[in-house]
Structures are given as structure tokens and as C-alpha cells.
Design an enzyme around this catalytic site. Structure first.
Site, PDB file in Angstrom:
ATOM      1  CE1 TYR A  48      -3.823   2.345   0.744  1.00 41.70           C
ATOM      2  CE2 TYR A  48      -2.610   3.056   2.686  1.00 41.70           C
ATOM      3  CZ  TYR A  48      -3.670   3.217   1.804  1.00 41.70           C
ATOM      4  OH  TYR A  48      -4.560   4.238   1.989  1.00 41.70           O
ATOM      5  CG  ASP A  62      -3.104  12.647   5.297  1.00 39.53           C
ATOM      6  OD1 ASP A  62      -3.168  12.928   4.089  1.00 39.53           O
ATOM      7  OD2 ASP A  62      -3.729  11.702   5.822  1.00 39.53           O
ATOM      8  CG  ASP A  89      -4.770   7.695   0.526  1.00 39.35           C
ATOM      9  OD1 ASP A  89      -5.733   8.192  -0.074  1.00 39.35           O
ATOM     10  OD2 ASP A  89      -4.433   8.038   1.679  1.00 39.35           O
ATOM     11  CG  ASP A  91      -5.367  12.255  -0.499  1.00 38.15           C
ATOM     12  OD1 ASP A  91      -5.352  11.320   0.321  1.00 38.15           O
ATOM     13  OD2 ASP A  91      -4.482  13.114  -0.542  1.00 38.15           O
ATOM     14  CG  HIS A 116      -8.347   4.202  -1.036  1.00 39.46           C
ATOM     15  ND1 HIS A 116      -8.436   5.435  -0.430  1.00 39.46           N
ATOM     16  CD2 HIS A 116      -7.281   3.594  -0.463  1.00 39.46           C
ATOM     17  CE1 HIS A 116      -7.475   5.563   0.457  1.00 39.46           C
ATOM     18  NE2 HIS A 116      -6.739   4.468   0.453  1.00 39.46           N
ATOM     19  CD  GLU A 118      -9.950  10.801   1.509  1.00 44.69           C
ATOM     20  OE1 GLU A 118      -9.944  11.765   2.299  1.00 44.69           O
ATOM     21  OE2 GLU A 118      -9.081   9.938   1.510  1.00 44.69           O
ATOM     22  NE  ARG A 161     -10.708   7.610   3.943  1.00 40.21           N
ATOM     23  CZ  ARG A 161      -9.615   8.159   4.454  1.00 40.21           C
ATOM     24  NH1 ARG A 161      -8.430   7.701   4.108  1.00 40.21           N
ATOM     25  NH2 ARG A 161      -9.705   9.180   5.285  1.00 40.21           N
ATOM     26  CG  ASN A 213      -7.134   2.398   8.081  1.00 42.13           C
ATOM     27  OD1 ASN A 213      -5.995   1.929   8.161  1.00 42.13           O
ATOM     28  ND2 ASN A 213      -7.363   3.696   8.073  1.00 42.13           N
TER      29      ASN A 213
END
Length: 301
Positions: A48, A62, A89, A91, A116, A118, A161, A213
Site C-alpha cells: 500500500y 496529511d 491512496d 485522496d 481508493h 474518498e 472510501r 484500516n
């Protein structure tokens, strides 16, 4: 030699097959390409790339400050060195639905097995902090549809997500997950669930692969691989574990070096030079170099 021997298409097909098997895939987050190779060596199922890790590595919080091209560049470096499928990721997709569409193609080109997206507002924040905001469901559906339409390889995994659990409650998060699947998401990442009962409720309501997660110091309990298997989850994600371990060791080492004026007492905890060279495949590079240069031309060349 330190590069993948499989194609992105092969890794994507393998990822989907494993997700369809009903087995739990254990997926640590890589700190860098070298750690991705170590993840493979130690028998994990996938690798990941965490947005939080990349942000921290760049000295940034982040909160959506990294760009799609920065993430794609690091993702390509990681995908190059491992035969494991890699999930990134992405975002919020780095902007509007049109940006999400471009992001999918950037990550496809980087050799990843999936990403993914979100449903937080842009800019986002860490999923285990209070004060998050989510876009309305229709907006996230547009993101997912745009991403699905832009996908060129149908085996590239599109995961949605949802951060709605901490904003709108569990029932709303489940409803959103169902809408995201209808819009084209292949899998769901329910962020910041509170306990085993909530994990079970999500599994009972959603019939696509689910990611759990297992990030440290967050809102969710740290469930074992056995428990997650029993709950019917498909991926156990450890996104920042290696980064936290590495930075904890760095801080300890700096304190000792400053106090003692030598690294002598730190040696037992270090990776040795021989192990580093073994992991990097120095011998393989030397053999390759010799094979390239140790040749003779035919007499009439």
C-alpha cells in the site's frame, strides 16, 4: 535484480482473484520502494502507498497538500520493485470528478493494481481526526462514475472510501457505500469504524470486498487477522505501521548519538551491511554486469 518480473495486468488480475477467494489479504504500507521489496520478502499479500506516509515523508501534514503527479511518481517507484499488487491512496481524486478521472489514468500508467477515492471535501484531513466534512452523496457518486469511465483496464480496482461514519453515522455510511458500489466502485473502505459490531454490520450490508484500516492511535480497534477473517473482511490494511516504526527508531538513534557521541550501542538494532546488500541484490547486479561485458565477437565481426 530489484524490479518486478510481472506486468501490471498480471498483478491486477491476481489482486482481483485473491479478493474473490474470500481470503484475508494482509497489506502493509510501504515507506519507500526498498520497504516495498521487504514487504514482499516477508510474505505479505499486497503493498500500500499511504497518503499520510507520503505527506509526512515530504514534511507535510496529511491535509491534501500533495499532488496527483507526486503520488503517481512515488507509486510508480514502488510498483517497479515488487511483484505484489499495489494499492494507492488517491485522496479525493485531487479535485473535481474530471481530476479523479485523470488520477485513475495516472495510477494505471504507474503500474498499480488499484486506488481508493474518498468522499471527504477537498482539501481533506486524516480520517481519524475529528472535524471532517464529507461531500454530499451525489457529488461522490459523480467522482466514482468519472473514475470508472476513465479506467482503461477493467481489472484496475476502483475502491471507494467513505468517511461518513464519523460525520453522519453508521447507517448513512452504509447507505453511501451501497450507492458507491452502484456507481461503479469494486470495493469499499469504511473509515474509522468504532468496534467489531460496526465491522460486522458493514459486512452484512455490503456484498463487495471490504478493507479494514488497522491504523494505530486512531478511532478503530486494532483487530487481529483472525478476527477480521471471521468478520468476513478481505483486506487488513496497516498503512502507517512501518513509517511509525522507522521514525521511532530514527528518533531513538538521534537521542543516543547526541548523548553518547557514538553509534556503538545502536549497532545491534541496525540492519547490517550484508543484509542490506542481500536485500538489494548486489550479487545479481554483479552477475548481470559480467554477463553483459564478458563476451567475444565472432572473428569476422
Amino acid at each position: 535484480m530489484l524490479h518486478t518480473r510481472t506486468t501490471p495486468a498480471e498483478r491486477r488480475r491476481a489482486f482481483r482473484a485473491r479478493l474473490a477467494s474470500g481470503e484475508l489479504l494482509r497489506m502493509p504500507g510501504a515507506v519507500n520502494p526498498y520497504s516495498a521489496r521487504l514487504i514482499q520478502e516477508h510474505g505479505f499479500d499486497a503493498v500500500y502507498l499511504s497518503g499520510a506516509v507520503l505527506s509526512a515523508d515530504l514534511g507535510l501534514p496529511d491535509i491534501g497538500l500533495t499532488t496527483a503527479t507526486e503520488v503517481a511518481a512515488r507509486a510508480q517507484q514502488i510498483a517497479r520493485v515488487t511483484d505484489l499488487p499495489a494499492l494507492v491512496d488517491a485522496d479525493t481524486g485531487f479535485g473535481e470528478p474530471m481530476n479523479a478521472a485523470r488520477t485513475v489514468q495516472l495510477m494505471e500508467d504507474a503500474g498499480l493494481a488499484g486506488l481508493h477515492l474518498e468522499d471527504q471535501v477537498n482539501p481533506k484531513r486524516c480520517g481519524h481526526l475529528d472535524g471532517k466534512s464529507v461531500v454530499d452523496r451525489a457529488e461522490m457518486v459523480r467522482r466514482i462514475r468519472a473514475a470508472a469511465d476513465a479506467r482503461r483496464d477493467p481489472d484496475f480496482l476502483l475502491m471507494a472510501r467513505t468517511d461518513a461514519r464519523g460525520v453522519e453515522g453508521l447507517a448513512a455510511a452504509i447507505d453511501r457505500a451501497k450507492a458507491y458500489v452502484d456507481a461503479g466502485a469494486d470495493a469499499i473502505f469504511p473509515e474509522a469504524l468504532a468496534d467489531e459490531a460496526e465491522y460486522a454490520a458493514f459486512r452484512a450490508a455490503v456484498d463487495v470486498p471490504l478493507l479494514a484500516n488497522m491504523t494505530e492511535f486512531g478511532k478503530s480497534p486494532l483487530l487481529s487477522a483472525r478476527t477480521l477473517t471471521e468478520l468476513g473482511y478481505n483486506i487488513a490494511l496497516y498503512p502507517v505501521t512501518l513509517f511509525r516504526l522507522a521514525m521511532g527508531a530514527v528518533e531513538h538513534g538521534l537521542r543516543v548519538l547526541a548523548a553518547e557521541g557514538t553509534q556503538e550501542s545502536l549497532l545491534p538494532g541496525m540492519q547490517t551491511r550484508s543484509r542490506l546488500y542481500e536485500a538489494l541484490g548486489y550479487a545479481d547486479y554483479a552477475a548481470f554486469d559480467s554477463a553483459v561485458h564478458d563476451f567475444t565477437l565472432p572473428p569476422d565481426a
